[in-house]
Write a protein that holds these residues in place. Structure first.
Motif, PDB file in Angstrom:
ATOM      1  N   THR A  74       6.630   0.926   1.277  1.00 23.44           N
ATOM      2  CA  THR A  74       6.417  -0.194   2.177  1.00 23.44           C
ATOM      3  C   THR A  74       5.053  -0.825   1.936  1.00 23.44           C
ATOM      4  O   THR A  74       4.927  -2.058   1.889  1.00 23.44           O
ATOM      5  N   GLU A  77       5.283  -2.895  -1.165  1.00 24.11           N
ATOM      6  CA  GLU A  77       6.025  -4.152  -0.992  1.00 24.11           C
ATOM      7  C   GLU A  77       5.193  -5.202  -0.271  1.00 24.11           C
ATOM      8  O   GLU A  77       5.225  -6.386  -0.621  1.00 24.11           O
ATOM      9  N   VAL A  78       4.449  -4.786   0.747  1.00 24.46           N
ATOM     10  CA  VAL A  78       3.583  -5.733   1.456  1.00 24.46           C
ATOM     11  C   VAL A  78       2.473  -6.225   0.524  1.00 24.46           C
ATOM     12  O   VAL A  78       2.141  -7.409   0.505  1.00 24.46           O
ATOM     13  N   LEU A  81       3.942  -8.874  -1.840  1.00 22.65           N
ATOM     14  CA  LEU A  81       4.057 -10.208  -1.236  1.00 22.65           C
ATOM     15  C   LEU A  81       2.699 -10.888  -1.121  1.00 22.65           C
ATOM     16  O   LEU A  81       2.569 -12.077  -1.386  1.00 22.65           O
ATOM     17  N   THR A  82       1.700 -10.112  -0.759  1.00 22.23           N
ATOM     18  CA  THR A  82       0.354 -10.681  -0.603  1.00 22.23           C
ATOM     19  C   THR A  82      -0.201 -11.141  -1.942  1.00 22.23           C
ATOM     20  O   THR A  82      -0.692 -12.272  -2.071  1.00 22.23           O
ATOM     21  N   PHE A 104       7.734 -14.215   4.917  1.00 21.81           N
ATOM     22  CA  PHE A 104       6.844 -13.097   4.618  1.00 21.81           C
ATOM     23  C   PHE A 104       6.432 -12.378   5.902  1.00 21.81           C
ATOM     24  O   PHE A 104       6.323 -11.153   5.928  1.00 21.81           O
ATOM     25  N   ALA A 105       6.200 -13.123   6.961  1.00 20.95           N
ATOM     26  CA  ALA A 105       5.822 -12.506   8.233  1.00 20.95           C
ATOM     27  C   ALA A 105       6.955 -11.632   8.778  1.00 20.95           C
ATOM     28  O   ALA A 105       6.707 -10.547   9.309  1.00 20.95           O
ATOM     29  N   ILE A 107       9.207 -10.084   6.961  1.00 18.88           N
ATOM     30  CA  ILE A 107       9.225  -8.887   6.118  1.00 18.88           C
ATOM     31  C   ILE A 107       8.113  -7.928   6.546  1.00 18.88           C
ATOM     32  O   ILE A 107       8.326  -6.718   6.667  1.00 18.88           O
ATOM     33  N   ALA A 108       6.928  -8.451   6.800  1.00 17.10           N
ATOM     34  CA  ALA A 108       5.804  -7.619   7.241  1.00 17.10           C
ATOM     35  C   ALA A 108       6.121  -6.973   8.604  1.00 17.10           C
ATOM     36  O   ALA A 108       5.778  -5.813   8.825  1.00 17.10           O
ATOM     37  N   ALA A 111       8.307  -4.144   7.962  1.00 20.75           N
ATOM     38  CA  ALA A 111       7.536  -3.057   7.356  1.00 20.75           C
ATOM     39  C   ALA A 111       6.761  -2.274   8.418  1.00 20.75           C
ATOM     40  O   ALA A 111       6.576  -1.060   8.291  1.00 20.75           O
ATOM     41  N   ALA A 112       6.328  -2.944   9.464  1.00 18.07           N
ATOM     42  CA  ALA A 112       5.562  -2.275  10.521  1.00 18.07           C
ATOM     43  C   ALA A 112       6.362  -1.158  11.171  1.00 18.07           C
ATOM     44  O   ALA A 112       5.789  -0.155  11.622  1.00 18.07           O
TER      45      ALA A 112
END
Length: 117
Positions: A74, A77-78, A81-82, A104-105, A107-108, A111-112
């Motif tokens: 995770t 992956e973040v 994207l960044t 993207f937000a 997805i983030a 991920a959280a």
């Protein structure tokens, strides 16, 4: 993320950031030079990817002592994207749209959930 953040927890993340910069250039950097012969692009990309592996493999080996494998993936992956967002804007000169940011937000946000206790 571990309950008490330590320098040992930061090293894998830093290494994953660096490895991802290499991999982004290996996968997408050649798009700025579309006239280059494909065989040259492939060999150059493999050469760049070697350095990515030299960072990603140890990052995961070190990181598994601090994070679960799901958390490591995770984080990666973040980071992807960044790094890709900055790369596409600054290297490829592409526009970043509101839809990209929302996607993207989301997805983030997903991920959280991996890091929830």
């Amino acid at each position: 993320m571990p309950a008490s953040f330590s320098p040992a927890a930061a090293w894998p993340v830093l290494m994953l950031v660096c490895s991802n910069v290499f991999m982004t250039f290996a996968w997408y950097g050649h798009l700025k030079f579309r006239g280059a012969p494909l065989v040259i692009v492939i060999l150059t990309s493999w050469g760049i990817a070697f350095f990515e592996y030299c960072l990603a493999v140890p990052a995961n080996r070190i990181g598994v002592a601090v994070y679960s494998t799901a958390q490591l993936k995770t984080i990666q992956e973040v980071i992807t994207l960044t790094v890709f967002t900055g790369f596409s804007v600054f290297w490829l000169k592409e526009s970043l749209t509101f839809n990209h940011l929302i996607g993207f937000a989301l997805i983030a946000a997903g991920a959280a959930f991996i890091f929830r206790a």
